[in-house]
Design an enzyme around this catalytic site. Structure first.
Site, mmCIF file in Angstrom:
data_model
loop_
_atom_site.group_PDB
_atom_site.id
_atom_site.type_symbol
_atom_site.label_atom_id
_atom_site.label_comp_id
_atom_site.label_asym_id
_atom_site.label_seq_id
_atom_site.Cartn_x
_atom_site.Cartn_y
_atom_site.Cartn_z
ATOM 1 N N ARG A 142 0.873 -1.134 0.082
ATOM 2 C CA ARG A 142 0.061 -0.087 0.063
ATOM 3 C C ARG A 142 0.787 1.342 -0.028
ATOM 4 N NH1 ARG A 142 -1.886 -3.582 4.394
ATOM 5 N NH2 ARG A 142 -3.989 -4.272 3.876
ATOM 6 N N LYS A 168 -1.286 -1.815 7.942
ATOM 7 C CA LYS A 168 -2.588 -1.298 8.763
ATOM 8 C C LYS A 168 -2.654 -1.820 10.269
ATOM 9 C CE LYS A 168 -5.758 -0.203 5.026
ATOM 10 N NZ LYS A 168 -7.016 -0.309 4.420
ATOM 11 N N HIS A 224 -2.988 2.239 -6.013
ATOM 12 C CA HIS A 224 -3.684 0.977 -5.528
ATOM 13 C C HIS A 224 -4.126 -0.156 -6.546
ATOM 14 C CE1 HIS A 224 -5.339 -0.791 -1.910
ATOM 15 N NE2 HIS A 224 -6.622 -1.127 -2.596
ATOM 16 N N ARG A 227 -1.352 -2.535 -6.753
ATOM 17 C CA ARG A 227 -1.377 -3.370 -5.861
ATOM 18 C C ARG A 227 -2.473 -4.726 -6.227
ATOM 19 N NH1 ARG A 227 -1.281 -4.819 -0.075
ATOM 20 N NH2 ARG A 227 -3.324 -4.922 0.972
ATOM 21 N N HIS A 250 -3.956 -9.064 4.256
ATOM 22 C CA HIS A 250 -5.227 -9.189 4.712
ATOM 23 C C HIS A 250 -5.839 -10.026 5.745
ATOM 24 C CE1 HIS A 250 -6.231 -7.827 0.087
ATOM 25 N NE2 HIS A 250 -6.093 -6.892 0.896
ATOM 26 N N TYR A 259 -9.563 -8.738 -4.921
ATOM 27 C CA TYR A 259 -8.238 -7.879 -5.664
ATOM 28 C C TYR A 259 -7.688 -8.775 -7.060
ATOM 29 C CZ TYR A 259 -7.203 -4.731 -1.810
ATOM 30 O OH TYR A 259 -7.169 -3.754 -0.926
#
Length: 276
Positions: A142, A168, A224, A227, A250, A259
């Protein structure tokens, strides 16, 4: 990040809110996004202080902007968060964002960057932009994760280089780098502490990283989407969704599936099996 001219009342309120967000453990990217939304509102709504904002001000400003569904959803979340905090802190008497409508998330459709667009961007990018583009497209990072890459995050073993990625929510994952990408990252680091140092002596913001990529990518291709490109390519080659999930960081395979675009050749072959 672009800074907007705001009144002292707004500046003081946003400084206090930012401290509150940090105390709550919000990520630097979240804090940057949320405060940027409020800076834009405070300037464009032309209301001198948070205490003077009414529901009509919020509704009028929101209605005057043509945003994508996701931008509107994110902006509304920022407005609700700020004015809820301001109300609970006694800064305002009532919450003017209470009546903002709920924006449903858009359909989860994989959006891998066009391969030709990616390769053309690489061909014209400078050294800094190349490592940004490649870390997204070939390692699945990211923009905030790219921003935080430091020399200490590179681990070398007998198999090659592995990157410690700070994701994250404070989650950390290990992403092996290809020999080619590993060499380029090491060369660009050139013994510095940060891969992308800022003038302040730390690292660049996630927003700045996205701006670097935008200089070379077509308007309809985002960082993004690179990604998504990584996820799609790895899934096609390995057919191992759990591996893709782990590489992307994830918490759910269901998120990873969003994705990974299905190869049109696979769909065509599937349809051909029904032909008579």
């Amino acid at each position: 990040m672009k800074q907007y001219s705001i009144t002292p009342a707004w500046a003081n309120a946003l400084d206090n809110w930012e401290r509150s967000l940090r105390a709550a453990g919000r990520s630097p990217q979240t804090i940057e996004t949320r405060t940027e939304h409020l800076r834009r509102f405070s300037r464009q709504a032309k209301v001198g202080a948070p205490a003077l904002v009414t529901a009509a001000h919020v509704e009028r400003w929101a209605g005057e902007n043509e945003w994508s569904r996701e931008t509107r959803r994110s902006t509304y979340a920022s407005l609700r968060a700020f004015f809820t905090w301001a109300h609970e802190s006694g800064l305002i008497d009532s919450n003017p964002a209470d009546n903002l409508p709920t924006v449903a998330p858009g359909p989860a459709v994989p959006r891998p960057a066009n391969e030709r667009a990616y390769r053309e961007a690489l061909s014209i990018a400078d050294a800094r932009a190349r490592v940004v583009l490649r870390l997204a497209a070939e390692a699945g990072l990211r923009r905030a994760e790219i921003a935080q890459v430091a020399a200490s995050d590179l681990i070398e073993d007998i198999a090659g280089l592995t990157l410690v990625v700070h994701g994250k929510g404070g989650k950390v994952r290990m992403v092996p780098l290809s020999d080619s990408l590993g060499r380029e990252v090491v060369a660009y680091l050139d013994r510095r502490r940060w891969l992308l140092p800022s003038p302040a002596g730390t690292h660049l913001t996630a927003r700045h990283v996205a701006k670097i990529a935008r200089r070379y990518l077509p308007e309809d291709v985002s960082l993004h989407m690179l990604r998504h490109r990584f996820a799609t390519v790895v899934n096609r080659q390995t057919h191992d969704l759990l591996a893709v999930q782990r590489l992307l960081g994830h918490s759910s395979v269901a998120t990873t599936q969003r994705y990974c675009a299905v190869d049109t050749d696979v769909l065509r072959s599937a349809v051909d099996t029904a032909a008579v």
